[in-house]
Design a protein around this motif. Structure first.
Motif, short mmCIF file in Angstrom:
data_model
loop_
_atom_site.label_atom_id
_atom_site.label_comp_id
_atom_site.label_asym_id
_atom_site.label_seq_id
_atom_site.Cartn_x
_atom_site.Cartn_y
_atom_site.Cartn_z
N HIS A 44 0.83 -1.21 0.00
CA HIS A 44 0.00 0.00 0.00
C HIS A 44 0.87 1.26 0.00
O HIS A 44 0.59 2.21 -0.76
N LEU A 45 1.91 1.27 0.80
CA LEU A 45 2.81 2.43 0.84
C LEU A 45 3.48 2.64 -0.52
O LEU A 45 3.61 3.77 -1.00
N ILE A 46 3.90 1.54 -1.13
CA ILE A 46 4.55 1.63 -2.45
C ILE A 46 3.57 2.15 -3.50
O ILE A 46 3.91 3.01 -4.33
N GLN A 47 2.35 1.68 -3.43
CA GLN A 47 1.35 2.09 -4.41
C GLN A 47 0.91 3.55 -4.23
O GLN A 47 0.32 4.13 -5.15
N THR A 48 1.19 4.13 -3.06
CA THR A 48 0.92 5.55 -2.87
C THR A 48 2.15 6.40 -3.20
O THR A 48 2.19 7.60 -2.89
N GLY A 49 3.17 5.78 -3.80
CA GLY A 49 4.32 6.52 -4.30
C GLY A 49 5.53 6.53 -3.38
O GLY A 49 6.52 7.23 -3.68
N ARG A 50 5.51 5.79 -2.29
CA ARG A 50 6.64 5.79 -1.35
C ARG A 50 7.72 4.83 -1.85
O ARG A 50 7.44 3.74 -2.34
N ARG A 51 8.97 5.24 -1.68
CA ARG A 51 10.07 4.39 -2.12
C ARG A 51 11.13 4.19 -1.04
O ARG A 51 11.89 3.24 -1.09
N ARG A 52 11.17 5.06 -0.07
CA ARG A 52 12.17 4.93 1.00
C ARG A 52 11.42 4.61 2.30
O ARG A 52 11.15 5.49 3.13
N ILE A 53 11.10 3.33 2.45
CA ILE A 53 10.20 2.88 3.51
C ILE A 53 10.99 2.26 4.65
O ILE A 53 11.72 1.27 4.46
N ALA A 54 10.86 2.83 5.83
CA ALA A 54 11.54 2.31 7.02
C ALA A 54 10.65 1.29 7.73
O ALA A 54 9.42 1.28 7.54
N HIS A 55 11.28 0.44 8.52
CA HIS A 55 10.52 -0.53 9.32
C HIS A 55 11.08 -0.59 10.73
O HIS A 55 12.25 -0.90 10.93
N LEU A 56 10.23 -0.27 11.72
CA LEU A 56 10.57 -0.51 13.11
C LEU A 56 10.03 -1.89 13.45
O LEU A 56 8.81 -2.09 13.56
N ALA A 57 10.94 -2.85 13.60
CA ALA A 57 10.57 -4.26 13.78
C ALA A 57 10.65 -4.65 15.25
O ALA A 57 11.35 -4.02 16.04
N GLY A 58 9.93 -5.72 15.59
CA GLY A 58 9.99 -6.25 16.95
C GLY A 58 11.22 -7.12 17.14
O GLY A 58 12.03 -7.31 16.23
N PRO A 59 11.37 -7.69 18.34
CA PRO A 59 12.55 -8.53 18.63
C PRO A 59 12.59 -9.77 17.74
O PRO A 59 11.55 -10.34 17.39
N ASP A 60 13.80 -10.19 17.38
CA ASP A 60 13.97 -11.39 16.56
C ASP A 60 13.47 -12.64 17.27
O ASP A 60 13.21 -13.67 16.62
N SER A 61 13.33 -12.60 18.60
CA SER A 61 12.88 -13.76 19.35
C SER A 61 11.41 -14.10 19.12
O SER A 61 10.96 -15.20 19.43
N LEU A 62 10.64 -13.14 18.57
CA LEU A 62 9.22 -13.35 18.37
C LEU A 62 8.93 -13.72 16.91
O LEU A 62 9.23 -12.94 15.99
N PRO A 63 8.34 -14.90 16.67
CA PRO A 63 8.05 -15.30 15.28
C PRO A 63 7.19 -14.30 14.54
O PRO A 63 7.41 -14.06 13.35
N ASN A 64 6.19 -13.68 15.21
CA ASN A 64 5.34 -12.73 14.48
C ASN A 64 6.14 -11.51 14.03
O ASN A 64 5.87 -10.94 12.97
N SER A 65 7.14 -11.10 14.81
CA SER A 65 8.01 -9.99 14.38
C SER A 65 8.80 -10.39 13.14
O SER A 65 8.93 -9.60 12.19
#
Length: 338
Positions: free
Chosen positions: A176-197
């Motif tokens: 959705h972000l890409i389709q609205t024209g965004r190209r430099r998209i950051a991600h604040l991710a959760g801990p690697d210990s959590l599968p859903n993250s």
């Protein structure tokens, strides 16, 4: 002076019937005459008779009690899951004991031991972000007590699990972000210990790859899910020589904290930077601008978890573990579309 608590003997004496008849009437035994049963129940209510649940559990090897362990109560998510589970369990005649680990592995171990000592019939659990050793849950397995993980699951234990499609939800959010024209998209991710993250991170990466946008290491930050750290990392991203034009956050509390930081710096949302969260927290519709987010069927997570547990409790032999993956839905609001 301590008040005398009514017993089965008291009811039997007042009605002039045997103790065994009273006991069968109180437990719904089919061999008791309906009129006799009603007389027993009416007198029991009048006397405020309380069944000795401990004695019953020793006779039946069941306490009709389910333990639930959750890592936090700060967000709306876990209380709503518990409500969904409790509705299903109560209808089946089970009581619920709720334990809160407060994201502490040591507290989680203590909770598990307390529930084991209380002889719960089954366990629903979402583990802490720091849990890497699951021996305190494997004890339940060894004793034949069914365990169902939800949301935060142990991939190394052969037990039933209920999750949402974190990967697909993240992919659609970034798409959705890409389709609205965004190209430099950051991600604040959760801990690697959590599968859903990890699944949400993989969805983010594959969406970029699908649209041939190179992933930039400086735009991906895994953190411990505290709002203090979220604040620090959002400011860090905004201070980059080339700041992001969009942010996909691992959950809504992170996204809402990012929204506050970005607005505090005088930036326009979504003109300067767009934001997407994950979970559809009620607050996401109340903030300004409204937060685009990935909705999860939170009540259904609790309901499905309880149903899986009840199926295992009803099985005469050890039931095969089941995994339920529920769909998500992208909710588009003003944080991505002006």
């Amino acid at each position: 002076m301590q008040q005398h608590l009514p017993t089965i003997v008291d009811i039997a004496q007042q009605l002039g019937i045997s103790k065994s008849t009273v006991s069968r009437a109180l437990t719904g035994h089919p061999n008791v005459n309906s009129k006799t049963r009603q007389r027993v129940l009416d007198l029991a209510e009048q006397l405020d008779y309380q069944r000795n649940q401990l004695a019953i559990s020793l006779l039946t090897s069941q306490t009709r009690t389910i333990g639930i362990i959750v890592p936090e109560f700060l967000s709306f998510f876990f209380p709503k899951v518990i409500i969904g589970a409790q509705e299903v369990l109560a209808e089946a005649g089970y009581n619920v004991v709720i334990c809160h680990s407060n994201e502490s592995y040591e507290t989680e171990v203590t909770n598990a031991r307390a529930l084991m000592a209380s002889r719960v019939d089954g366990l629903l659990v979402s583990h802490t972000k720091d849990t890497r050793n699951f021996d305190h849950f494997r004890i339940f397995q060894r004793k034949g007590i069914p365990v169902v993980f939800f949301n935060r699951v142990c991939e190394d234990m052969s037990v039933s699990k209920v999750t949402v499609d974190d990967y697909e939800g993240a992919f659609r959010a970034v798409e959705h972000l890409i389709q609205t024209g965004r190209r430099r998209i950051a991600h604040l991710a959760g801990p690697d210990s959590l599968p859903n993250s990890r699944h949400r991170l993989n969805g983010y990466r594959d969406a970029l790859r699908h649209y041939q946008i190179p992933e930039e290491a400086e735009l991906v930050i895994s953190y411990d899910l505290t709002l203090e750290k979220a604040n620090i990392y959002v400011n860090h991203l905004l201070n980059l020589p080339q700041p992001p034009d969009a942010l996909f956050a691992v959950n809504d509390p992170t996204a809402i904290e990012a929204l506050k930081v970005i607005k505090g710096r005088g930036l326009r949302i979504p003109d300067d930077i767009a934001i997407v969260g994950f979970s559809n927290d009620p607050a996401s519709a109340l903030v300004e601008p409204g937060l685009t987010t990935v909705a999860q069927p939170v009540s259904e997570i609790g309901q499905q978890s309880a149903r899986l547990l009840l199926r295992q409790l009803a099985a005469e032999a050890a039931a095969e573990p089941e995994t339920v993956i529920l769909p998500t839905e992208l909710i588009v609001r003003s944080s991505t579309v002006g």
